[in-house]
Design a protein around this motif. Structure first.
Motif, PDB file in Angstrom:
ATOM      1  N   ASP A   1      -5.940  18.363   0.266  1.00  0.00           N
ATOM      2  CA  ASP A   1      -7.206  17.515   1.045  1.00  0.00           C
ATOM      3  C   ASP A   1      -8.773  17.622   0.889  1.00  0.00           C
ATOM      4  N   GLU A   2      -8.638  19.293   1.300  1.00  0.00           N
ATOM      5  CA  GLU A   2      -9.895  19.753   0.896  1.00  0.00           C
ATOM      6  C   GLU A   2      -9.857  19.502  -0.496  1.00  0.00           C
TER       7      GLU A   2
ATOM      8  N   LYS B   1      -2.916  21.896   3.348  1.00  0.00           N
ATOM      9  CA  LYS B   1      -3.922  21.422   3.030  1.00  0.00           C
ATOM     10  C   LYS B   1      -5.324  21.380   2.444  1.00  0.00           C
ATOM     11  N   GLU B   2      -4.729  22.120   1.479  1.00  0.00           N
ATOM     12  CA  GLU B   2      -5.746  23.102   0.788  1.00  0.00           C
ATOM     13  C   GLU B   2      -6.344  21.362  -0.391  1.00  0.00           C
TER      14      GLU B   2
END
Length: 298
Positions: A194-195, A191-192
């Motif tokens: 995406d961030e 998910k990092e």
């Protein structure tokens, strides 16, 4: 002078011979296992390819030769069956119709499944797991369960005997399958990423198209393979929701019986040509399929 290491008693000679035989067997064992595995693999390949070869063999035989006896090679080689399929519209339009609704279904399914799978892999909301399980329950029901509702609905709204009707009907099964496959691949992407992309100023559509989709290209390849496979071989919905204008090749093949009996040669030639689109699809997505299954194993 005698060698001090050589056995001097009968018992020692027997032990030395047994040890030498054991070492020889140990060295020979890997080779024998390798040949055994090759033999089993060859037998399996022959077992799998034999029906395909027999289908191809029958497609080049006349109906008289097919019904006359068992021949490993056509004695009277002919291509009349292929000529019949490629020149008569009742035959070749079946392939056109099948390819049309299959491509439409693949496009609709993948466009809908990509954002849905992303939502399931990235967000948590009330009933997310229940909804995901409900999607999978569609795969557990046979197509015959939805046959009557689809027929009545499409006949009422004027979609009966159209490519759109079959494509939308197959979406009921293909979209949950696509979401299920893609969600597993998307969950493997940290998910990092995406961030970091959002911090760098990427909008969600730009991030999704430019960064995220290329990262799961192998998963998309695997998904498209399974979407094509289901939609191409499905017969019940495709034959019931069509009559003439959008009739698929599988339905045409079931209508080969005439006054003179079943046209076995044309049926074999049609079956051979039906395999070709699958081979083409596998050829173009083979690298993605291999990578996708490799990722799935890890």
């Amino acid at each position: 002078m005698t060698d001090s290491s050589s056995p001097s008693t009968p018992e020692a000679v027997r032990e030395h011979a047994a040890a030498a035989d054991k070492r020889r067997r140990r060295k020979a064992r890997p080779a024998s296992r390798q040949w055994r595995r090759r033999g089993l693999m060859a037998a399996y390949i022959v077992f799998v390819l034999l029906p395909i070869y027999w289908l191809l063999n029958m497609s080049f035989q006349s109906n008289t030769e097919i019904l006359g006896g068992l021949t490993l090679w056509p004695n009277d080689f002919t291509v009349e069956h292929y000529a019949k399929i490629l020149t008569e519209s009742s035959w070749y339009m079946g392939y056109v119709n099948s390819i049309t609704y299959v491509l439409m279904n693949m496009l609709i399914s993948i466009v809908v499944a990509l954002p849905a799978a992303y939502a399931f892999s990235r967000y948590q909301f009330i009933g997310d797991k229940h909804l995901f399980f409900w999607l999978l329950t569609n795969l557990m029901a046979p197509p015959a369960v939805f046959l009557l509702p689809y027929f009545q609905l499409y006949y009422t709204v004027g979609l009966f005997d159209t490519h759109v009707a079959v494509a939308l009907a197959h979406c009921l099964f293909n979209i949950p399958l696509a979401v299920w496959i893609l969600e597993g691949f998307m969950s493997g992407v940290p998910k990092e990423i995406d961030e970091t992309a959002f911090i760098d100023g990427y909008s969600f559509p730009r991030f999704f198209v430019k960064i995220f989709i290329p990262m799961i290209s192998s998963g998309i390849g695997v998904t498209l393979f399974f979407l094509f496979m289901f939609s191409w071989v499905e017969l019940l919905l495709a034959s019931t929701l069509t009559s003439t204008d959008a009739q698929p090749i599988a339905s045409v093949m079931t209508q080969t019986k005439g006054a003179s009996g079943i046209d076995w040669g044309a049926l074999a030639a049609a079956g051979t040509l039906t395999i070709l689109p699958g081979i083409v699809v596998v050829y173009f997505v083979r690298n993605h399929i291999a990578k996708g299954f490799a990722l799935g194993r890890t």
